[in-house]
Design an enzyme around this catalytic site. Structure first.
Site, mmCIF file in Angstrom:
data_model
loop_
_atom_site.group_PDB
_atom_site.id
_atom_site.type_symbol
_atom_site.label_atom_id
_atom_site.label_comp_id
_atom_site.label_asym_id
_atom_site.label_seq_id
_atom_site.Cartn_x
_atom_site.Cartn_y
_atom_site.Cartn_z
ATOM 1 N N ARG A 153 0.761 -1.145 -0.121
ATOM 2 C CA ARG A 153 -0.239 -0.395 0.225
ATOM 3 C C ARG A 153 1.506 1.593 -0.096
ATOM 4 O O ARG A 153 1.978 1.261 0.258
ATOM 5 C CB ARG A 153 -1.124 0.299 1.168
ATOM 6 C CG ARG A 153 -2.077 -1.134 1.729
ATOM 7 C CD ARG A 153 -3.190 -0.711 3.121
ATOM 8 N NE ARG A 153 -3.537 -1.957 3.047
ATOM 9 C CZ ARG A 153 -3.366 -2.957 3.644
ATOM 10 N NH1 ARG A 153 -2.288 -3.188 4.142
ATOM 11 N NH2 ARG A 153 -4.788 -4.143 3.666
ATOM 12 N N LYS A 177 -2.380 -1.860 7.745
ATOM 13 C CA LYS A 177 -3.365 -1.708 8.367
ATOM 14 C C LYS A 177 -3.861 -1.759 9.952
ATOM 15 O O LYS A 177 -3.364 -3.206 9.710
ATOM 16 C CB LYS A 177 -4.774 -1.787 7.743
ATOM 17 C CG LYS A 177 -5.029 -0.844 5.795
ATOM 18 C CD LYS A 177 -6.365 -1.060 5.621
ATOM 19 C CE LYS A 177 -5.994 0.561 4.179
ATOM 20 N NZ LYS A 177 -7.646 -0.256 3.930
ATOM 21 N N HIS A 248 -1.992 2.071 -6.147
ATOM 22 C CA HIS A 248 -2.482 0.884 -5.575
ATOM 23 C C HIS A 248 -3.381 0.771 -6.920
ATOM 24 O O HIS A 248 -3.917 -0.747 -6.588
ATOM 25 C CB HIS A 248 -4.017 1.725 -5.071
ATOM 26 C CG HIS A 248 -4.803 1.165 -3.979
ATOM 27 N ND1 HIS A 248 -4.552 0.416 -3.097
ATOM 28 C CD2 HIS A 248 -6.264 0.314 -4.914
ATOM 29 C CE1 HIS A 248 -5.912 -0.399 -3.097
ATOM 30 N NE2 HIS A 248 -6.820 -0.268 -3.993
ATOM 31 N N ARG A 251 -0.512 -2.291 -6.849
ATOM 32 C CA ARG A 251 -0.670 -3.296 -5.875
ATOM 33 C C ARG A 251 -1.984 -3.954 -6.602
ATOM 34 O O ARG A 251 -1.802 -5.317 -6.403
ATOM 35 C CB ARG A 251 -1.537 -2.707 -4.409
ATOM 36 C CG ARG A 251 -1.859 -3.317 -3.519
ATOM 37 C CD ARG A 251 -2.471 -2.629 -2.275
ATOM 38 N NE ARG A 251 -3.085 -3.511 -1.423
ATOM 39 C CZ ARG A 251 -3.060 -3.765 -0.499
ATOM 40 N NH1 ARG A 251 -1.614 -4.344 -0.468
ATOM 41 N NH2 ARG A 251 -3.989 -5.257 0.435
ATOM 42 N N HIS A 274 -4.718 -8.711 3.552
ATOM 43 C CA HIS A 274 -5.821 -9.196 3.267
ATOM 44 C C HIS A 274 -6.377 -9.891 4.802
ATOM 45 O O HIS A 274 -6.938 -11.563 4.243
ATOM 46 C CB HIS A 274 -6.489 -9.960 2.502
ATOM 47 C CG HIS A 274 -6.456 -8.204 1.315
ATOM 48 N ND1 HIS A 274 -6.802 -8.455 0.242
ATOM 49 C CD2 HIS A 274 -6.106 -6.864 1.322
ATOM 50 C CE1 HIS A 274 -7.075 -7.218 -0.433
ATOM 51 N NE2 HIS A 274 -6.289 -6.344 0.451
ATOM 52 N N TYR A 283 2.834 -15.256 12.313
ATOM 53 C CA TYR A 283 3.787 -15.528 12.535
ATOM 54 C C TYR A 283 4.025 -17.193 13.240
ATOM 55 O O TYR A 283 5.030 -17.917 13.242
ATOM 56 C CB TYR A 283 4.741 -14.995 13.726
ATOM 57 C CG TYR A 283 4.950 -13.704 13.086
ATOM 58 C CD1 TYR A 283 5.010 -12.036 13.074
ATOM 59 C CD2 TYR A 283 6.671 -13.421 11.797
ATOM 60 C CE1 TYR A 283 4.617 -11.163 12.788
ATOM 61 C CE2 TYR A 283 7.030 -12.471 11.463
ATOM 62 C CZ TYR A 283 6.343 -11.054 11.988
ATOM 63 O OH TYR A 283 6.684 -9.878 11.570
#
Length: 305
Positions: A153, A177, A248, A251, A274, A283
């Site tokens: 992003r 985000k 974007h 992306r 997402h 992880y």
């Protein structure tokens, strides 16, 4: 000395090759301009007799017969325009009818509809002539490569720090985000571009410490979001690509091209960020070796030629 159109095309491509244009870009130029020259030969038109109406007829035929997308059509026109501009500057052509020729404005395509050849034309364009512009191109190329290589992003590329790049494993640690962290691969072409840029970094008063921003202005300040957007648009225009390129969209191109080549929706989801998984779950459960394998097999710029 009078040269044939094919000879002029060969001379032009040779000059482009000397300017370090990529093999893929040269092949696209040759295909695009050869198509047009064949059209002219069938119509018994010499270069000096071509008019804008002939260009329009040629492009209309391409749309009718091959259902070209607007971006492919713009790339085709860009190749012809650059070739004829070169011919005019070399006085092989008295007048360039492609100079002011404009296609009718098409509706904006859905995100991710830019084809791979057009992306390559932007990323593999020749460097500028002046030293300052060359340095800016090295920075911008690193930005473009990472945006397309890893599907970042705008805020993620802007906030990328030196410590976030693992060159040995070719992984980026991204804060996305909701302050969520993910790890994504990046390709060898992106690695080369970032390493070339970091050679310039100290010349721009860059403070080479782990927490420093990777992308900075000439005064050493972090590059702003609007500045990144403007540079992405500028480099698309400099490559002769008439599309509204923005971070974007790159992306979306990453996601579209990766998904079409791999079919692995889960891996693409993870690379895009997402996911509803927490940072810890990422992880714990994500197989990064699997992500890297999918990436290496599927991404068009993951390997050197």
């Amino acid at each position: 000395m009078n040269y044939t159109s094919i000879q002029l095309l060969s001379m032009w491509l040779k000059e482009r090759e000397i300017q370090n244009q990529s093999k893929h870009t040269l092949q696209a130029y040759q295909r695009d301009v050869s198509d047009f020259l064949n059209f002219c030969e069938i119509k018994k038109l010499s270069l000096n007799n071509i008019e804008s109406t002939d260009l329009r007829e040629f492009l209309a035929q391409k749309v009718e017969r091959h259902q070209l997308s607007s971006s492919s059509l713009q790339r085709l026109l860009s190749s012809i325009r650059q070739f004829m501009k070169w011919a005019e500057q070399g006085q092989y052509l008295a007048f360039n009818p492609a100079d002011d020729f404009q296609l009718k404005r098409f509706p904006r395509p859905l995100p991710g509809m830019v084809d791979i050849e057009t992306i390559n034309q932007i990323l593999d364009q020749a460097k500028p002539e002046s030293e300052v512009q060359q340095q800016m191109w090295l920075r911008d190329k690193a930005i473009l490569e990472l945006l397309y290589s890893s599907g970042l992003r705008l805020a993620e590329i802007q906030g990328l720090c030196i410590r976030d790049i693992d060159f040995n494993r070719q992984l980026l640690r991204i804060t996305g985000k909701g302050n969520k962290t993910r790890v994504v691969p990046f390709g060898s072409k992106a690695k080369d571009a970032v390493m070339q840029w970091l050679k310039i970094y100290p010349l721009w008063n860059g403070d080479f410490v782990p927490e420093a921003n990777v992308f900075i202005t000439q005064k050493g300040n972090p590059l702003g979001a609007r500045q990144i957007e403007n540079r992405v648009k500028f480099q698309a225009q400099r490559a002769g690509v008439n599309i509204d390129l923005h971070p974007h969209l790159l992306r979306h191109c990453f996601a579209s091209h990766m998904l079409s080549n791999s079919g692995d929706l889960r891996a693409v989801q993870e690379m895009l960020g997402h996911t509803n998984l927490t940072t810890t779950q990422i992880y714990t459960h994500v197989d990064f070796d699997h992500l890297a394998k999918v990436y290496d097999q599927a991404h068009p710029r993951a390997h050197k030629s």
